[in-house]
Design a protein around this motif. Structure first.
Motif, short mmCIF file in Angstrom:
data_model
loop_
_atom_site.label_atom_id
_atom_site.label_comp_id
_atom_site.label_asym_id
_atom_site.label_seq_id
_atom_site.Cartn_x
_atom_site.Cartn_y
_atom_site.Cartn_z
N ILE A 97 0.86 -1.19 0.00
CA ILE A 97 0.00 0.00 0.00
C ILE A 97 0.89 1.23 0.00
O ILE A 97 2.08 1.16 0.29
N GLN A 98 0.29 2.34 -0.32
CA GLN A 98 0.99 3.63 -0.29
C GLN A 98 0.23 4.55 0.68
O GLN A 98 -0.98 4.40 0.85
N PHE A 99 0.96 5.43 1.35
CA PHE A 99 0.32 6.41 2.24
C PHE A 99 1.19 7.66 2.22
O PHE A 99 2.30 7.66 2.73
N ARG A 100 0.68 8.70 1.61
CA ARG A 100 1.51 9.88 1.39
C ARG A 100 1.18 10.97 2.44
O ARG A 100 0.09 11.50 2.47
N ARG A 101 2.15 11.24 3.29
CA ARG A 101 1.97 12.27 4.33
C ARG A 101 3.34 12.66 4.88
O ARG A 101 4.17 11.77 5.14
N SER A 146 11.04 -1.00 -5.22
CA SER A 146 10.60 0.29 -5.76
C SER A 146 11.83 1.14 -6.04
O SER A 146 12.92 0.84 -5.53
N LEU A 147 11.67 2.23 -6.78
CA LEU A 147 12.76 3.21 -6.86
C LEU A 147 13.11 3.68 -5.45
O LEU A 147 14.25 4.00 -5.14
N THR A 148 12.10 3.64 -4.57
CA THR A 148 12.35 4.09 -3.19
C THR A 148 13.09 3.01 -2.39
O THR A 148 13.34 3.18 -1.21
N SER A 149 13.46 1.91 -3.04
CA SER A 149 14.41 0.99 -2.40
C SER A 149 15.80 1.62 -2.36
O SER A 149 16.66 1.21 -1.60
N ALA A 152 14.96 8.33 -1.71
CA ALA A 152 13.79 8.78 -0.95
C ALA A 152 13.07 9.90 -1.70
O ALA A 152 13.67 10.68 -2.44
N ARG A 153 11.74 9.90 -1.51
CA ARG A 153 10.97 11.02 -2.02
C ARG A 153 10.19 11.57 -0.83
O ARG A 153 9.70 10.79 0.01
N ALA A 154 10.10 12.86 -0.70
CA ALA A 154 9.39 13.46 0.45
C ALA A 154 7.92 12.99 0.45
O ALA A 154 7.32 12.79 -0.59
N THR A 155 7.41 12.79 1.66
CA THR A 155 6.02 12.45 1.99
C THR A 155 5.66 10.97 1.86
O THR A 155 4.51 10.60 2.08
N VAL A 156 6.66 10.12 1.53
CA VAL A 156 6.34 8.68 1.47
C VAL A 156 7.35 7.88 2.31
O VAL A 156 7.81 6.80 1.91
N ALA A 157 7.67 8.40 3.50
CA ALA A 157 8.70 7.77 4.34
C ALA A 157 8.42 6.31 4.70
O ALA A 157 9.29 5.45 4.48
N PRO A 158 7.26 5.94 5.21
CA PRO A 158 7.07 4.53 5.58
C PRO A 158 7.18 3.60 4.38
O PRO A 158 7.73 2.50 4.46
N TYR A 159 6.67 4.05 3.23
CA TYR A 159 6.77 3.26 2.00
C TYR A 159 8.25 3.09 1.62
O TYR A 159 8.71 2.00 1.30
N THR A 160 8.99 4.20 1.69
CA THR A 160 10.41 4.19 1.34
C THR A 160 11.19 3.26 2.26
O THR A 160 12.01 2.45 1.81
N GLY A 190 9.55 1.20 -11.69
CA GLY A 190 9.60 2.67 -11.71
C GLY A 190 8.20 3.23 -11.50
O GLY A 190 7.38 2.62 -10.81
N TYR A 191 7.95 4.41 -12.05
CA TYR A 191 6.62 4.99 -11.92
C TYR A 191 5.70 4.30 -12.93
O TYR A 191 5.85 4.49 -14.14
N MET A 192 4.79 3.49 -12.41
CA MET A 192 3.93 2.63 -13.23
C MET A 192 2.49 3.15 -13.22
O MET A 192 2.05 3.79 -12.25
N ASP A 195 -3.51 1.92 -10.12
CA ASP A 195 -4.51 2.63 -9.29
C ASP A 195 -3.83 3.37 -8.16
O ASP A 195 -4.21 4.48 -7.79
N MET A 196 -2.77 2.73 -7.57
CA MET A 196 -2.09 3.34 -6.43
C MET A 196 -1.48 4.69 -6.81
O MET A 196 -1.34 5.58 -5.97
N ASN A 197 -1.13 4.83 -8.09
CA ASN A 197 -0.48 6.07 -8.54
C ASN A 197 -1.43 7.02 -9.25
O ASN A 197 -0.99 8.06 -9.76
N GLN A 198 -2.72 6.70 -9.27
CA GLN A 198 -3.66 7.49 -10.08
C GLN A 198 -3.64 8.98 -9.71
O GLN A 198 -3.65 9.84 -10.60
N THR A 205 1.55 18.45 -12.75
CA THR A 205 2.93 18.78 -12.35
C THR A 205 3.73 17.50 -12.10
O THR A 205 4.86 17.35 -12.56
N PHE A 206 3.12 16.54 -11.35
CA PHE A 206 3.84 15.30 -11.06
C PHE A 206 4.03 14.49 -12.34
O PHE A 206 5.11 13.94 -12.59
N ASP A 207 2.99 14.47 -13.17
CA ASP A 207 3.08 13.73 -14.45
C ASP A 207 4.23 14.27 -15.29
O ASP A 207 5.04 13.52 -15.84
C1 GCO Z 1 5.10 7.77 -4.98
C2 GCO Z 1 4.81 6.54 -5.81
C3 GCO Z 1 6.05 5.63 -5.89
C4 GCO Z 1 5.83 4.59 -6.96
C5 GCO Z 1 6.94 3.57 -7.06
C6 GCO Z 1 8.19 4.17 -7.61
O1 GCO Z 1 4.23 8.21 -4.22
O2 GCO Z 1 6.23 8.29 -5.15
O3 GCO Z 1 3.71 5.82 -5.28
O4 GCO Z 1 6.27 5.08 -4.63
O5 GCO Z 1 4.67 3.89 -6.71
O6 GCO Z 1 7.18 2.95 -5.83
O7 GCO Z 1 9.15 3.13 -7.76
#
Ligand code: GCO
Length: 255
Positions: A97-101, A146-149, A152-160, A190-192, A195-198, A205-207
């Motif tokens: 799952i993803q959780f952006r905060r 993930s790329l976050t393996s 890091a990208r800001a706001t997705v720390a637990p996922y990263t 990568g960025y696929m 639904d999780m990325n919709q 801007t992100f696109d």
């Molecule tokens: C995000 C995305 C990423 C991609 C993917 C990139 O919020 O940056 O959800 O995490 O899903 O993991 O490799």
């Protein structure tokens, strides 16, 4: 000779989180290479629909419904497979799952939920599968990073953190299980287009950032993971263990 190397006939693959998205696409790829598929999800209706669709495509498929964060349910699911005489030759730990905060606003409960779903589940399910694979001296474990393996990208720390852990869990599995005939490797999508990325896809801007930052200048399609998944599930990768292969349009390799 080459096609034989990638032939998964006679093998059974369990793909977690496979009623849709990347998991479903990898399940389709493994099935097309000859594997029987055990689809997993927690939503009964969505899982049944995915099984029906793959069966109508002529694939050998069954469902195993469990929540990947529920250890008791995982034990029960493996007991059922054992009872059916279903040996899991290939495990794809895809559920996530993803959780952006931002972390300053992040509740510990949400941190734990993401890490449990995306990382701890891969350990538990991996351990249960490997206990059985070791008895047969054969198994393929494919963890989805993930790329976050790596970055890091800001706001997705637990996922990263979880995906970074996936990379190192894969190496830990290789360290302990390669001598048992089990190869553990990972795929870093990568960025696929999922639904999780919709929400990101719909954000102009992100696109634009993804398309500018990715050498291929586009988002990836879920089906573009299938080839790497089949490779890591097949005899073609019998001497490959502990690796992570990025399927990311080149993003991880360039500034
Ligand atoms: C995000 C995305 C990423 C991609 C993917 C990139 O919020 O940056 O959800 O995490 O899903 O993991 O490799």
């Amino acid at each position: 000779m080459v096609t034989k190397l990638f032939d998964l006939s006679g093998k059974t693959a369990l793909v977690t989180g496979s009623s849709r998205g990347l998991g479903r696409a990898m399940a389709e790829g493994l099935a097309a290479a000859g594997a029987a598929i055990v689809l997993n999800g927690s939503d009964e209706e969505r899982l049944a629909k995915a099984v029906a669709e793959m069966e109508s495509a002529g694939y050998t498929v069954r469902a195993s419904r469990f929540d990947v964060t529920d250890e008791k349910a995982i034990f029960e699911a493996f007991d059922v497979l054992d009872g059916q005489g279903t040996a899991i030759d290939i495990l794809v730990n895809n559920a996530g799952i993803q959780f952006r905060r931002p972390m300053l606003e992040l509740d510990t409960a949400d941190w734990r939920r993401v890490v449990d779903t995306n990382l701890t589940s891969a350990f538990i399910i991996g351990r249960e599968a490997a206990r059985r694979m070791a008895q047969r001296g054969y198994g393929k474990i494919i963890n989805i990073g993930s790329l976050t393996s790596e970055l890091a990208r800001a706001t997705v720390a637990p996922y990263t953190v979880a995906k970074g852990g996936i990379k190192m869990l894969t190496k830990a599995m290789a360290a302990e299980w390669s001598e048992l005939g089990i190869q553990a490797n990972a795929i870093g999508p990568g960025y696929m287009l999922t639904d999780m990325n919709q929400a990101l896809i719909d954000n102009p801007t992100f696109d634009a950032w993804v398309k500018g930052r990715t050498p291929a200048r586009r988002w990836g399609r879920p089906d573009e993971l299938a080839g790497t998944c089949v490779y890591l599930a097949s005899a073609a990768s019998d001497y490959v263990s502990g690796q992570i292969i990025y399927v990311d349009g080149g993003m991880i390799s360039v500034l």
